[in-house]
Enzyme design. Structure first.
Site, mmCIF file in Angstrom:
data_model
loop_
_atom_site.group_PDB
_atom_site.id
_atom_site.type_symbol
_atom_site.label_atom_id
_atom_site.label_comp_id
_atom_site.label_asym_id
_atom_site.label_seq_id
_atom_site.Cartn_x
_atom_site.Cartn_y
_atom_site.Cartn_z
ATOM 1 N N VAL A 17 0.833 -1.212 0.000
ATOM 2 C CA VAL A 17 0.000 0.000 0.000
ATOM 3 C C VAL A 17 0.867 1.261 0.000
ATOM 4 O O VAL A 17 0.660 2.185 -0.788
ATOM 5 C CB VAL A 17 -0.963 0.004 1.213
ATOM 6 C CG1 VAL A 17 -1.843 1.238 1.200
ATOM 7 C CG2 VAL A 17 -1.812 -1.260 1.237
ATOM 8 N N GLU A 123 -10.806 5.486 4.645
ATOM 9 C CA GLU A 123 -11.610 4.851 3.586
ATOM 10 C C GLU A 123 -10.942 3.588 3.036
ATOM 11 O O GLU A 123 -11.612 2.625 2.673
ATOM 12 C CB GLU A 123 -11.840 5.869 2.453
ATOM 13 C CG GLU A 123 -12.824 5.453 1.414
ATOM 14 C CD GLU A 123 -14.255 5.259 1.940
ATOM 15 O OE1 GLU A 123 -14.920 6.231 2.242
ATOM 16 O OE2 GLU A 123 -14.681 4.096 2.053
ATOM 17 N N ILE A 130 -13.537 1.129 -2.988
ATOM 18 C CA ILE A 130 -14.960 1.525 -2.976
ATOM 19 C C ILE A 130 -15.202 2.560 -1.873
ATOM 20 O O ILE A 130 -14.896 2.298 -0.713
ATOM 21 C CB ILE A 130 -15.893 0.315 -2.727
ATOM 22 C CG1 ILE A 130 -15.538 -0.861 -3.642
ATOM 23 C CG2 ILE A 130 -17.343 0.707 -2.892
ATOM 24 C CD1 ILE A 130 -16.367 -2.121 -3.365
ATOM 25 N N GLY A 181 -0.412 -9.878 -3.656
ATOM 26 C CA GLY A 181 -0.430 -8.777 -2.688
ATOM 27 C C GLY A 181 -1.813 -8.483 -2.134
ATOM 28 O O GLY A 181 -2.054 -7.404 -1.609
ATOM 29 N N GLU A 184 -3.285 -10.636 3.777
ATOM 30 C CA GLU A 184 -2.554 -10.067 4.906
ATOM 31 C C GLU A 184 -1.243 -10.832 5.070
ATOM 32 O O GLU A 184 -1.122 -11.979 4.622
ATOM 33 C CB GLU A 184 -3.373 -10.218 6.189
ATOM 34 C CG GLU A 184 -4.715 -9.522 6.156
ATOM 35 C CD GLU A 184 -4.592 -8.033 5.920
ATOM 36 O OE1 GLU A 184 -3.981 -7.346 6.736
ATOM 37 O OE2 GLU A 184 -5.106 -7.544 4.888
ATOM 38 N N LYS A 199 -13.344 -5.135 9.464
ATOM 39 C CA LYS A 199 -13.923 -4.114 8.580
ATOM 40 C C LYS A 199 -15.395 -3.894 8.911
ATOM 41 O O LYS A 199 -15.888 -2.769 8.957
ATOM 42 C CB LYS A 199 -13.773 -4.555 7.124
ATOM 43 C CG LYS A 199 -12.327 -4.561 6.638
ATOM 44 C CD LYS A 199 -12.188 -5.332 5.347
ATOM 45 C CE LYS A 199 -10.786 -5.218 4.764
ATOM 46 N NZ LYS A 199 -10.540 -6.158 3.671
#
Ligand code: HSE
Length: 419
Positions: A17, A123, A130, A181, A184, A199
């Site tokens: 990320v 987000e 999304i 990727g 986790e 989540k």
């Protein structure tokens, strides 16, 4: 923060990320955000960015008065919490992608935002690309939101798709999800449903003002779903998805859980394949709305981080409207679920837990039943998470009330079933 003040960023993490965010920032000059420093764990590792950008000292970023935004994208939930809480206490806005950390610390994070008057946006932490948090926060008034039904974990969805469509063995599909990727670093978090649970717990805060939800949510992953279950699903014209579900019941409380589900081929969530996520919202007047997009991976996650950074330019904050401006929602355990249970031996399934058993098959090839169980019985038991037992909720699983007498009678009539 003044509108025209430049965003000076301190990044934590340069993995899938973090590197994605660094890269997309370089491709969006109109944002006028500069990366001043990146904090990483392993300073010796070669990176695709100038060497002088990196440090392994968190305080260099956290104490730098020029840095007004900390972007936290690391894998260690405890360290992430230390970073974001120090950053907020130092008056910095924070953008985070750490779903586990947010799920574990939401009450404290709410207080940190309030007392320091800073934004804390995340987000990217749910459904990656999304924009589901901002939509639930801003668009759906409490009374309008009937239900949300979603695929929120890309890795398990990828694995299920590859098992169903390519007949790939579970282990190979998981390895591929890791290589791409999506998974986790500890893939158990994906496979056993913890990531989806995390989540879902904070999405329920934005959707219904439920806080905290995690400890009270019934959940499992896809660890016990096997090819026999896939065969039954196919016979029922369904696919299997790990779904997160929330629905406002007639009594005003909310039914919520994260469980594998038979999804009819013509259901919107059957369309959600591979690492994609999907969220079906049912609301008054609008009927069904469907959000769809990539739920894992470098650039899709980076796009959400970028959008949060951009929102800081106009002082955007989550207001937690459903929590603070409405009567907060309350979870209910008082409803029934229609479930499929695959098993290896009858003794694994406590048949008396069921209000009724509508179907049962037991021979040398397949062992399963379909029955109705009170949700609280499921919540208080663990047999359905044991090895060799796969619990999958029906395509239309939720039953608010039952004529129990009628069901028991029908159960007994069924093909001489006596366990
Ligand atoms: N492991 C997560 C998933 C990454 O597969 O959905 C995105 O949160």
């Amino acid at each position: 923060m003044e509108t025209d003040k430049k965003l000076v960023l301190g990044l934590f993490g340069f993995g899938v990320v973090g590197e994605g965010v660094y890269s997309v920032l370089g491709k969006t000059p109109s944002l006028e955000a500069t990366v001043r420093k990146v904090c990483i764990k392993n300073i010796g590792k070669k990176r695709n960015a100038p060497k002088e950008l990196f440090t392994d000292q968190a305080d260099v970023l956290l104490n730098d008065p020029e840095i007004n935004v900390i972007v936290e994208m690391i894998d260690d939930a405890d360290a992430a919490f230390r970073i974001v809480s120090t950053a907020m206490n130092n008056g910095k806005h924070v953008v985070s992608a750490s779903k586990k950390m947010i799920a574990e610390h939401l009450p404290e994070l709410l207080e940190l935002q309030r007392s320091n008057k800073v934004s804390f946006l995340y987000e990217a932490a749910c459904c990656a690309s999304i924009p589901v948090i901002r939509n639930l926060e801003e668009y759906y008034d409490n009374d309008l939101l009937h239900s949300i039904h979603a695929v929120v974990n890309g890795s398990t969805n990828f694995i299920l798709t590859r098992i169903f469509e390519d007949k790939l063995p579970f282990k190979d599909a998981l390895l591929l999800a890791q290589q791409l990727g999506f998974a986790e670093s500890n893939p158990t978090l994906d496979v056993e449903g913890y990531d989806a649970l995390n989540k879902w717990s904070f999405l329920l805060t934005h959707a219904y003002g439920i806080l905290p939800g995690r400890e009270r949510l019934v959940f499992t992953g896809i660890q016990n779903v096997n090819e026999l279950d896939a065969g039954v699903a196919a016979k029922k014209d369904c696919v299997i998805r790990l779904t997160a579900f929330a629905k406002k019941l007639n009594n005003g409380k909310v039914a919520a859980f994260v469980l594998p589900k038979f999804v009819k081929q013509d259901d919107l969530l059957a369309f959600v394949k591979n690492e994609y996520n999907g969220v079906v919202v049912e609301s008054s007047f609008a009927d069904k709305q469907f959000f769809y997009g990539k739920g894992a991976g470098s650039y899709p996650t980076a796009s959400a981080v970028l959008s949060d950074i951009s929102a800081l330019r106009y002082h955007y904050k989550y207001e937690y409207k459903k929590l603070y401006y409405h009567t907060p929602g309350e979870l209910s355990n008082d409803f029934y679920l229609k479930v499929y249970v695959g098993f290896t031996e009858w003794k694994q399934v406590p048949k008396n837990d069921f209000e009724s058993i509508e179907e049962w098959h037991s021979n040398d090839r397949v062992n399963y039943l379909v029955g109705i169980i009170h949700f609280d019985k499921l919540r208080k038991s663990t047999w359905w998470k044991e090895d060799g037992v796969s619990l999958i909720v029906d395509a239309d699983p939720l039953i608010e009330s039952l004529d129990v007498t009628r069901l028991k009678k029908r159960s007994l009539e069924l093909a001489g079933y006596n366990g």
